[in-house]
Design an enzyme around this catalytic site. Sequence first.
Site, short mmCIF file in Angstrom:
data_model
loop_
_atom_site.label_atom_id
_atom_site.label_comp_id
_atom_site.label_asym_id
_atom_site.label_seq_id
_atom_site.Cartn_x
_atom_site.Cartn_y
_atom_site.Cartn_z
N TYR A 84 0.82 -1.23 0.00
CA TYR A 84 0.00 0.00 0.00
C TYR A 84 0.86 1.28 0.00
CZ TYR A 84 -3.28 3.41 2.11
OH TYR A 84 -4.03 4.51 2.40
N THR A 87 2.00 -10.21 0.26
CA THR A 87 0.88 -9.31 0.59
C THR A 87 0.79 -8.15 -0.41
OG1 THR A 87 2.28 -8.06 2.12
CG2 THR A 87 0.94 -9.80 3.09
N ALA A 124 7.56 -5.58 5.32
CA ALA A 124 7.30 -6.14 6.66
C ALA A 124 5.83 -6.50 6.76
CB ALA A 124 7.65 -5.10 7.73
N TYR A 164 3.78 -6.69 16.65
CA TYR A 164 4.06 -5.86 15.47
C TYR A 164 4.89 -4.65 15.87
CZ TYR A 164 3.24 -2.23 12.01
OH TYR A 164 3.41 -1.20 11.13
N ASN A 206 -1.98 6.81 11.33
CA ASN A 206 -2.91 5.95 10.59
C ASN A 206 -2.92 6.29 9.10
OD1 ASN A 206 -3.69 5.70 13.46
ND2 ASN A 206 -5.21 4.32 12.59
N HIS A 264 -8.41 -2.48 8.62
CA HIS A 264 -8.33 -1.05 8.93
C HIS A 264 -9.68 -0.37 8.80
CE1 HIS A 264 -4.06 -1.99 8.15
NE2 HIS A 264 -3.96 -1.30 9.27
N ARG A 301 -7.79 8.80 16.46
CA ARG A 301 -6.56 8.50 15.72
C ARG A 301 -6.20 9.68 14.81
NH1 ARG A 301 -6.51 5.30 18.91
NH2 ARG A 301 -6.29 3.03 18.84
N1 UDP Z 1 -11.95 0.19 14.48
C1 UDP Z 1 -13.31 -0.02 14.68
N2 UDP Z 1 -13.95 -0.92 13.87
C2 UDP Z 1 -13.31 -1.63 12.90
C3 UDP Z 1 -11.91 -1.40 12.69
C4 UDP Z 1 -11.27 -0.48 13.51
O1 UDP Z 1 -13.93 0.60 15.56
O2 UDP Z 1 -13.95 -2.45 12.23
C5 UDP Z 1 -11.25 1.18 15.33
C6 UDP Z 1 -10.05 0.63 16.07
O3 UDP Z 1 -10.42 0.08 17.29
C7 UDP Z 1 -9.18 1.89 16.22
C8 UDP Z 1 -9.52 2.72 14.98
O4 UDP Z 1 -10.75 2.18 14.48
O5 UDP Z 1 -9.58 2.60 17.36
C9 UDP Z 1 -8.47 2.61 13.90
O6 UDP Z 1 -8.18 1.25 13.70
P1 UDP Z 1 -7.27 0.71 12.53
O7 UDP Z 1 -7.23 -0.80 12.63
O8 UDP Z 1 -7.72 1.30 11.23
O9 UDP Z 1 -5.84 1.34 12.83
P2 UDP Z 1 -4.90 1.28 14.14
O10 UDP Z 1 -5.26 2.51 14.95
O11 UDP Z 1 -5.15 0.00 14.84
O12 UDP Z 1 -3.54 1.37 13.56
#
Ligand code: UDP
Length: 329
Positions: free
Chosen positions: A11, A35, A75, A141, A170, A189, A221
């Site tokens: 990506y 991936t 990665a 990770y 993000n 995501h 975020r």
């Molecule tokens: N999130 C959510 N529902 C989903 C996927 C993610 O509520 O189906 C929330 C997740 O808990 C986080 C935010 O969205 O608070 C961003 O999550 P993402 O996995 O996109 O990125 P991260 O912050 O984990 O890198």
Amino acid sequence: MTVLVLGGAGYIGSHTVKALCDKGMDVAVADSLVTGYREAVDKRARLYIGDIKDGDFLDSLFKSEDIGAVIHFAAYSLVGESVENPLKYYENNLYGTMTLLKSMVKNGVDKIVFSSTAATYGEPERVPIMEDDRTEPTNPYGETKLAMEKMFKWTAKAHGLRYVSLRYFNACGADTDGNIGEAHDPESHLIPIILQVPNGKRDHVSIFGTDYPTPDGTCVRDYIHVTDLAEAHILALKYLINGGESDIFNLGNGVGFSVREVIETARKVTGHPIPAVEGERRAGDPARLIASSEKAKKILGWNPCHDSLEEIISSAWNWHKNHPDGYGK
Ligand code: UDP
């Protein structure tokens, strides 16, 4: 001079390869395609299929191409998967990087920009987060990315190599021409998951936790456009080429949006009601992650310009609505 992009079919890698080619740079890409996607690689770059854990593959690349610098995206990056299968992450992210560094040292390549993450911080002590704040990852990770940073630090000291580590917050959005974008399988995501609803791939989005100490109870975020991230890699490369010292930089907009705000903006952008169901917290999610990117702005001259959530989601939607199955793999 050729820039070697490892993981250039992924990506953020594919967006960076495109940005490098747009600037007229000569680019070689190496990707295992585990991936990543062949179709994501800009036609102006030369694609080599192989694994960075394979030292012979890397040595032959460094011998056949005139590589002056490396950008390293190769990665694994799924938090949940890393908790379930930590050794997969240690093997790929750490053993892969160790093999790469050995080959760079052996072949006299001394500049590297690499992907790190806000996950190196874990639960932040304060927001906005500064680069020298405490790093205590809450998942394998983040732990492997922090260990990669340290591997670079010690190898740099011993062998005169210089590196820039970019800690992304993000990453989201897609290139404006609509030909490349985010495609993970399975998708985990938030923004791509939300957009699967108007695309007819799921009937609702789940909100992971509504009892966080944030204004609306959902996680906040810092969403940063992938094109702005790509630009930061080019600036970091130039910084190293101009003799800059090894360093670590956060990359974010410095503005936080809650899960509810992201869903609401996606409703506006797509015109779809996007039903949301409130659910339990996801393990390991900090309440708020917001970057201070002052250092990248000051030292690299980085100037992220896609800071509106509406613009970010519009660009993502432009990609997903035209590529509901990603690259079709
Ligand atoms: N999130 C959510 N529902 C989903 C996927 C993610 O509520 O189906 C929330 C997740 O808990 C986080 C935010 O969205 O608070 C961003 O999550 P993402 O996995 O996109 O990125 P991260 O912050 O984990 O890198």
